[in-house]
Design a protein around this motif. Sequence first.
Motif, PDB file in Angstrom:
ATOM      1  N   GLU A 165      33.122 -49.448 -49.363  1.00  0.00           N
ATOM      2  CA  GLU A 165      32.640 -48.288 -50.107  1.00  0.00           C
ATOM      3  C   GLU A 165      31.196 -48.470 -50.561  1.00  0.00           C
ATOM      4  O   GLU A 165      30.710 -49.596 -50.684  1.00  0.00           O
ATOM      5  CB  GLU A 165      33.520 -48.061 -51.347  1.00  0.00           C
ATOM      6  N   ASP A 166      30.553 -47.324 -50.834  1.00  0.00           N
ATOM      7  CA  ASP A 166      29.177 -47.378 -51.335  1.00  0.00           C
ATOM      8  C   ASP A 166      29.006 -46.641 -52.657  1.00  0.00           C
ATOM      9  O   ASP A 166      27.894 -46.547 -53.165  1.00  0.00           O
ATOM     10  CB  ASP A 166      28.206 -46.782 -50.304  1.00  0.00           C
ATOM     11  N   SER A 167      30.099 -46.096 -53.226  1.00  0.00           N
ATOM     12  CA  SER A 167      29.977 -45.330 -54.468  1.00  0.00           C
ATOM     13  C   SER A 167      31.042 -45.752 -55.474  1.00  0.00           C
ATOM     14  O   SER A 167      32.135 -46.189 -55.089  1.00  0.00           O
ATOM     15  CB  SER A 167      30.123 -43.828 -54.188  1.00  0.00           C
ATOM     16  N   PRO A 168      30.758 -45.621 -56.764  1.00  0.00           N
ATOM     17  CA  PRO A 168      31.769 -45.913 -57.787  1.00  0.00           C
ATOM     18  C   PRO A 168      33.021 -45.056 -57.632  1.00  0.00           C
ATOM     19  O   PRO A 168      34.132 -45.514 -57.906  1.00  0.00           O
ATOM     20  CB  PRO A 168      31.035 -45.602 -59.094  1.00  0.00           C
ATOM     21  N   THR A 169      32.854 -43.817 -57.179  1.00  0.00           N
ATOM     22  CA  THR A 169      34.000 -42.929 -56.966  1.00  0.00           C
ATOM     23  C   THR A 169      34.952 -43.521 -55.938  1.00  0.00           C
ATOM     24  O   THR A 169      36.172 -43.548 -56.134  1.00  0.00           O
ATOM     25  CB  THR A 169      33.512 -41.550 -56.488  1.00  0.00           C
ATOM     26  N   GLY A 170      34.394 -44.000 -54.842  1.00  0.00           N
ATOM     27  CA  GLY A 170      35.218 -44.593 -53.799  1.00  0.00           C
ATOM     28  C   GLY A 170      35.840 -45.904 -54.225  1.00  0.00           C
ATOM     29  O   GLY A 170      37.000 -46.191 -53.899  1.00  0.00           O
ATOM     30  N   VAL A 171      35.076 -46.712 -54.956  1.00  0.00           N
ATOM     31  CA  VAL A 171      35.609 -47.981 -55.457  1.00  0.00           C
ATOM     32  C   VAL A 171      36.813 -47.730 -56.356  1.00  0.00           C
ATOM     33  O   VAL A 171      37.852 -48.394 -56.239  1.00  0.00           O
ATOM     34  CB  VAL A 171      34.524 -48.770 -56.219  1.00  0.00           C
ATOM     35  N   ALA A 172      36.697 -46.749 -57.241  1.00  0.00           N
ATOM     36  CA  ALA A 172      37.795 -46.437 -58.158  1.00  0.00           C
ATOM     37  C   ALA A 172      39.047 -46.026 -57.389  1.00  0.00           C
ATOM     38  O   ALA A 172      40.165 -46.434 -57.728  1.00  0.00           O
ATOM     39  CB  ALA A 172      37.369 -45.328 -59.116  1.00  0.00           C
ATOM     40  N   SER A 173      38.876 -45.228 -56.347  1.00  0.00           N
ATOM     41  CA  SER A 173      39.999 -44.775 -55.536  1.00  0.00           C
ATOM     42  C   SER A 173      40.688 -45.941 -54.842  1.00  0.00           C
ATOM     43  O   SER A 173      41.916 -46.085 -54.900  1.00  0.00           O
ATOM     44  CB  SER A 173      39.504 -43.768 -54.494  1.00  0.00           C
ATOM     45  N   ALA A 174      39.901 -46.780 -54.191  1.00  0.00           N
ATOM     46  CA  ALA A 174      40.467 -47.898 -53.439  1.00  0.00           C
ATOM     47  C   ALA A 174      41.136 -48.921 -54.355  1.00  0.00           C
ATOM     48  O   ALA A 174      42.229 -49.418 -54.062  1.00  0.00           O
ATOM     49  CB  ALA A 174      39.376 -48.566 -52.603  1.00  0.00           C
ATOM     50  N   ARG A 175      40.493 -49.238 -55.464  1.00  0.00           N
ATOM     51  CA  ARG A 175      41.072 -50.222 -56.382  1.00  0.00           C
ATOM     52  C   ARG A 175      42.373 -49.704 -56.990  1.00  0.00           C
ATOM     53  O   ARG A 175      43.334 -50.451 -57.142  1.00  0.00           O
ATOM     54  CB  ARG A 175      40.064 -50.562 -57.493  1.00  0.00           C
ATOM     55  N   ALA A 176      42.414 -48.411 -57.323  1.00  0.00           N
ATOM     56  CA  ALA A 176      43.636 -47.840 -57.896  1.00  0.00           C
ATOM     57  C   ALA A 176      44.783 -47.851 -56.894  1.00  0.00           C
ATOM     58  O   ALA A 176      45.955 -47.854 -57.280  1.00  0.00           O
ATOM     59  CB  ALA A 176      43.378 -46.417 -58.376  1.00  0.00           C
ATOM     60  N   ALA A 177      44.441 -47.867 -55.604  1.00  0.00           N
ATOM     61  CA  ALA A 177      45.462 -47.931 -54.557  1.00  0.00           C
ATOM     62  C   ALA A 177      45.835 -49.367 -54.208  1.00  0.00           C
ATOM     63  O   ALA A 177      46.696 -49.594 -53.357  1.00  0.00           O
ATOM     64  CB  ALA A 177      44.970 -47.205 -53.305  1.00  0.00           C
ATOM     65  N   LEU A 179      43.657 -51.891 -53.073  1.00  0.00           N
ATOM     66  CA  LEU A 179      42.863 -52.541 -52.036  1.00  0.00           C
ATOM     67  C   LEU A 179      41.723 -53.344 -52.646  1.00  0.00           C
ATOM     68  O   LEU A 179      41.163 -52.959 -53.678  1.00  0.00           O
ATOM     69  CB  LEU A 179      42.261 -51.509 -51.076  1.00  0.00           C
ATOM     70  N   HIS A 180      41.377 -54.447 -51.998  1.00  0.00           N
ATOM     71  CA  HIS A 180      40.135 -55.136 -52.322  1.00  0.00           C
ATOM     72  C   HIS A 180      39.003 -54.319 -51.715  1.00  0.00           C
ATOM     73  O   HIS A 180      39.169 -53.678 -50.671  1.00  0.00           O
ATOM     74  CB  HIS A 180      40.125 -56.555 -51.753  1.00  0.00           C
ATOM     75  N   VAL A 181      37.840 -54.333 -52.367  1.00  0.00           N
ATOM     76  CA  VAL A 181      36.719 -53.501 -51.920  1.00  0.00           C
ATOM     77  C   VAL A 181      35.501 -54.355 -51.603  1.00  0.00           C
ATOM     78  O   VAL A 181      35.091 -55.204 -52.406  1.00  0.00           O
ATOM     79  CB  VAL A 181      36.330 -52.463 -52.995  1.00  0.00           C
ATOM     80  N   ALA A 182      34.923 -54.112 -50.438  1.00  0.00           N
ATOM     81  CA  ALA A 182      33.588 -54.615 -50.117  1.00  0.00           C
ATOM     82  C   ALA A 182      32.622 -53.498 -50.479  1.00  0.00           C
ATOM     83  O   ALA A 182      32.703 -52.398 -49.927  1.00  0.00           O
ATOM     84  CB  ALA A 182      33.487 -54.964 -48.640  1.00  0.00           C
ATOM     85  N   PHE A 183      31.738 -53.770 -51.420  1.00  0.00           N
ATOM     86  CA  PHE A 183      30.849 -52.725 -51.943  1.00  0.00           C
ATOM     87  C   PHE A 183      29.449 -52.904 -51.380  1.00  0.00           C
ATOM     88  O   PHE A 183      28.813 -53.946 -51.563  1.00  0.00           O
ATOM     89  CB  PHE A 183      30.814 -52.785 -53.469  1.00  0.00           C
ATOM     90  N   CYS A 184      28.956 -51.859 -50.698  1.00  0.00           N
ATOM     91  CA  CYS A 184      27.641 -51.929 -50.063  1.00  0.00           C
ATOM     92  C   CYS A 184      26.643 -50.970 -50.704  1.00  0.00           C
ATOM     93  O   CYS A 184      25.611 -50.655 -50.109  1.00  0.00           O
ATOM     94  CB  CYS A 184      27.761 -51.652 -48.565  1.00  0.00           C
ATOM     95  N   GLY A 185      26.957 -50.495 -51.915  1.00  0.00           N
ATOM     96  CA  GLY A 185      26.065 -49.572 -52.605  1.00  0.00           C
ATOM     97  C   GLY A 185      25.178 -50.268 -53.614  1.00  0.00           C
ATOM     98  O   GLY A 185      25.157 -51.497 -53.719  1.00  0.00           O
TER      99      GLY A 185
END
Length: 207
Positions: A165-177, A179-185
């Motif tokens: 993900e590249d946005s806080p919105t996407g990070v929040a979605s993935a973490r709530a589901a 998933l571990h997140v690789a953040f490129c933003g």
Amino acid sequence: MTFQAIAWDVDGTLVDSEPLHHRALLWACAQYGLDLSQIPEARFCGVHIHDVWQALRAELPADLHKETWLQAIETYYHAHSGEIQAMPGCPHTLRQLAAGGIKQACVSNSSRAVVEASLRALGVLDLIAVIITLDDVQNGKPDPEPYRRAVEALGLPADAVLAVEDSPTGVASARAAGLHVAFCGNADVPTAGVTKVNTLTQLLSWF
């Protein structure tokens, strides 16, 4: 860390499409008398399109239907999809993962038509096993539903799938589901369950 599948955000992660999304929004709104030329490009970055509609609804004609407005946006986007640029390392990373048998999904707050146009423009549409868009869910990001749908379609537990993900919105979605997140933003995001990466090619060592 090792994972069995990867779930990509699209806009801003795989494709540098935010400028085109912005121009499409401005053009569509201008067709109905609303001048948004002064709003910053980042104003609706990461915001799903139905929320954009709600934010602008009062300034658009009362008899304008949302579907008509959405179609105008998609028409502009398709007409200019040749302008889409891949983010650095994108096609190479997706092809390497595919060659290694890694399942790949795309999870986006855009419509299916827009997502497929973006992936087709990059020549990677055939590498994606699962596509979850705003057309497929009741609630877009930051709700966990899009990533939960992707995980279900991949047939894997959430902790076996890496979200990118590249946005806080996407990070929040993935973490709530789950998933571990690789953040490129570039934004500030929670650090729990999130790893900052500088290039997409870094992810190849995680599989």
